[in-house]
Design a protein around this motif. Structure first.
Motif, short mmCIF file in Angstrom:
data_model
loop_
_atom_site.label_atom_id
_atom_site.label_comp_id
_atom_site.label_asym_id
_atom_site.label_seq_id
_atom_site.Cartn_x
_atom_site.Cartn_y
_atom_site.Cartn_z
N TYR A 99 0.80 -1.22 0.00
CA TYR A 99 0.00 0.00 0.00
C TYR A 99 0.84 1.27 0.00
CZ TYR A 99 -3.66 -3.36 1.15
OH TYR A 99 -4.51 -4.43 1.12
N GLY A 100 2.14 1.13 -0.04
CA GLY A 100 3.00 2.32 -0.04
C GLY A 100 2.85 3.15 1.21
N VAL A 101 2.82 2.47 2.38
CA VAL A 101 2.67 3.16 3.67
C VAL A 101 3.84 4.14 3.86
CG1 VAL A 101 2.61 2.88 6.18
CG2 VAL A 101 1.39 1.26 4.70
N THR A 102 3.52 5.37 4.21
CA THR A 102 4.58 6.37 4.42
C THR A 102 4.89 6.61 5.89
OG1 THR A 102 2.90 8.13 4.28
CG2 THR A 102 4.11 7.61 2.26
N ILE A 103 3.89 6.36 6.79
CA ILE A 103 4.09 6.58 8.23
C ILE A 103 3.51 5.39 8.97
CG2 ILE A 103 3.78 8.17 10.16
CD1 ILE A 103 2.92 10.30 8.04
N LEU A 104 4.33 4.75 9.82
CA LEU A 104 3.89 3.59 10.60
C LEU A 104 4.04 3.90 12.08
CD1 LEU A 104 3.09 0.61 11.03
CD2 LEU A 104 5.50 0.00 10.70
N TYR A 105 2.94 3.77 12.79
CA TYR A 105 2.88 4.09 14.23
C TYR A 105 2.44 2.84 14.98
CZ TYR A 105 1.23 6.78 18.38
OH TYR A 105 1.01 7.28 19.64
N THR A 106 3.30 2.31 15.86
CA THR A 106 2.96 1.05 16.54
C THR A 106 3.51 1.07 17.96
OG1 THR A 106 3.05 -1.35 16.37
CG2 THR A 106 5.01 -0.15 15.63
N ALA A 107 3.47 -0.09 18.63
CA ALA A 107 3.86 -0.19 20.04
C ALA A 107 5.17 -0.94 20.20
CB ALA A 107 2.76 -0.92 20.82
#
Length: 635
Positions: A351-359
């Motif tokens: 999906y061409g993710v530009t920002i990944l926010y996780t734990a």
């Protein structure tokens, strides 16, 4: 994780790439921070002006009845006005709002136009069931688009939503239904997780048996297994959405800025969970500002907050703030490692993710599988990374930075709470980073690390984290319990008017904040807060257990695991079989996330003379550490 991993390491700085600084929504943190501190009223008014209002506010902050602060009083709005309605008049109506992927590979996407239609339809369904402004609706679902639609539809009609995380079981659900007085429940037949079905509808049926105030249950068909449907109470979502009443046009209820938007339950130090109340006006201003500035959201971004919508991270940064900003969000239903440890990295690539926010828990869990899984995927679309839920140990930070971000993606490691509504201590993309530190307060936020008397602690000395001034997305109260709200958050530093966060922290010589962990009886497992009282109640509800105490013990992957001590009733004998039975009992009563990793059977528990269990002593024993001062121990 050992304490030494969280020691401040001022020699190690990571500087953001120049092109990120130059193109950042806020390229100069210091100037903006100073401006916000010097004139917070003008600062927040300016941020509120970026949104649409039915009627502008009379006053930005009403502090006449502190700590019951009110923001944008006299203003008329509805968060849906900004999250959906206003986009229908611009080019964004044809932009993708949500790209969803199920664990089983099913894919669906919603433009802002289509999402609005679905929300309008479901809002009309809710109205047809008698849901009105001020009513409370409970939502207990997996990570599907329908949970977002349900939350937005509740907000649209002026109802208060109470979302319960899908990992909780029947008693936890029943307690929350009872406290919120919900007549309507929205759930799913089940959810997919690690290839297995989570029996959501079964849990709801058992919870309603314990708390029978629910009149209507709306069920989304997701997994397709047979579930019992109670005639006159239970309805299939797809049947209701096909009725003529479910029109694609629906008026958005005009709300006061201070009208309730949602209740979200978080674990407390007593057995009863706390219903944290957030409102429409200030919450929409603060969450949209923080997401825009911290994660630098642009119109061409693909934003992925890999949290659960049932937690505050999901409310603020999957549902509301991204939609207010007109962003495109990725939502994934299942486990990060299913069916292989590269599932997340394939999603980034696809999906061409530009920002990944996780734990940190997820990062540590994926790190265990090594570098080969992420390295076989194209992660070049990423430009920013984020971490949330608990302090991240430097080793995991560096792996995330170097292996996933390829050394070019700054990590936005934010500290905040269910109670705060949005990021409180956080870097901006233009700020230099130190692995493991939440860096500096967000513009408009004044924090400090203080001792018992309220004196600022010297650099690198542990103290209590306090917030010294009000902010727009702050909790308004604990649902139905104003006194508990005062006692819990404001009584410790009542004279100064400071909010006690309940976390210990230290500030280094550069003013960077290092959050250490909880100072009350709350355990963080995989980033989720669990009250010791709730788990202990689950254990004691088993007929073999007379008394129980639980503690969190550090764990490399989960941050903490639960260690339980149980005193058995006379005639019962501890065994591996009983320990297994008790773990399953806790799973049934509270939820899988609350299952103790280890259960130890004991004859007595260390208590003070006033009868309070000394959990720090139990923790020291479990970890083989010195037990410290035992002068207040009864025996």
């Amino acid at each position: 994780m050992s304490d030494k991993e969280f020691q401040t390491n001022t020699s190690e700085w990571f500087y953001p790439p120049e092109h990120i600084v130059q193109n950042a929504n806020v390229p100069d943190y210091e100037t903006v921070y100073q401006k916000a501190v010097e004139d917070p009223i003008s600062f927040w008014a300016e941020r509120a002006e970026t949104l649409e209002w039915y009627q502008k506010w009379d006053k930005v902050l009403d502090d006449s009845n502190a700590p019951f602060y009110k923001w944008f009083t006299g203003g008329k709005t509805n968060i849906v006005l900004n999250a959906l309605d206003r986009h229908q008049k611009t080019w964004r109506r044809n932009k993708l709002a949500i790209i969803w992927e199920g664990e089983d590979g099913e894919k669906r996407s919603f433009s802002y136009w289509r999402l609005n239609q679905e929300v309008c339809k479901f809002a009309n369904v809710l109205r047809s069931m008698g849901v009105r402004k001020g009513d409370t609706v409970t939502i207990y679902m997996g990570r599907t688009p329908e949970i977002v639609i349900a939350m937005l539809a509740c907000a649209k009609v002026g109802a208060i939503h109470s979302v319960i995380y899908g990992g909780f079981s029947e008693q936890a659900i029943a307690d929350r239904i009872e406290d919120a007085k919900s007549r309507v429940m929205i759930t799913s037949d089940g959810a997919w997780l690690r290839g297995q079905i989570v029996p959501l509808k079964d849990n709801v049926d058992k919870a309603i048996d314990r708390s029978p105030i629910v009149e209507h249950v709306i069920v989304v068909k997701r997994t397709g297994q047979d579930v019992p449907m109670v005639q006159g109470r239970d309805y299939w979502y797809h049947d209701l959405m096909a009725l003529p009443i479910a029109s694609t046009r629906s008026e958005t209820e005009v709300m006061d800025a201070e009208d309730p938007l949602f209740i979200l339950y978080t674990s407390g130090t007593t057995g009863k969970p706390k219903g944290i109340l957030h409102t429409h006006g200030g919450y929409q201003v603060y969450t949209s500002t923080t997401l825009s500035w911290v994660f630098d959201i642009k119109d061409d971004d693909r934003w992925w907050c890999a949290a659960d919508p049932g937690w505050i991270t999901g409310h603020s940064y999957i549902v509301y703030a991204p939609l207010i900003l007109g962003a495109t969000s990725i939502i994934y239903e299942g486990a990060p490692t299913y069916p292989y440890p590269d599932r997340w990295w394939r999603i980034v690539e696809d999906y061409g993710v530009t920002i990944l926010y996780t734990a940190p828990t997820a990062i540590r869990g994926l790190m265990r599988f090594g570098d080969a899984w992420p390295n076989r995927r194209d992660l070049s679309s990423l430009r920013l990374l984020g971490s949330v839920g608990e302090p991240i140990n430097p080793e995991a930070w560096k792996w995330f930075y170097n292996v996933i971000g390829k050394g070019k993606c700054p990590i936005m490691d934010a500290w905040w709470q269910t109670e705060t509504g949005g990021f409180m201590i956080t870097p901006l993309p233009s700020v230099p980073l130190k692995p493991g530190s939440a860096t500096r307060p967000f513009p408009g936020i004044v924090v400090d690390v203080v001792d018992e008397d309220g004196n600022s602690c010297p650099p690198n000395e542990d103290g209590k984290l306090v917030i010294k001034t009000p902010w727009p997305s702050m909790l308004r109260t604990i649902w139905g319990d104003d006194q508990r709200y005062i006692n819990q958050y404001w009584s410790a530093y009542q004279e100064q008017g400071w909010y006690l966060a309940g976390d210990s922290a230290r500030k280094d010589e550069d003013g960077y904040i290092w959050v250490i962990g909880r100072i009350d009886d709350v355990i963080k497992v995989s980033g989720y807060r669990l009250g010791t009282a709730e788990i202990e109640s689950g254990l004691v509800s088993h007929p073999a257990v007379a008394e129980a105490a639980v503690i969190g013990v550090p764990d490399e992957v989960k941050g903490n695991v639960i260690y339980a001590y149980c005193i058995l009733v006379a005639g019962e004998t501890g065994s591996d079989e009983l320990a297994k039975e008790l773990r399953e009992h806790v799973r049934h009563e509270v939820g899988p996330i609350a299952m103790p990793t280890k259960i130890e059977f004991v004859d007595k528990l260390p208590k003070t003379r006033s009868g309070k269990i000394m959990r720090r002593v139990l923790k020291a024993r479990a970890m083989g550490l010195p037990e410290g001062d035992l002068s207040t121990l009864e025996d």
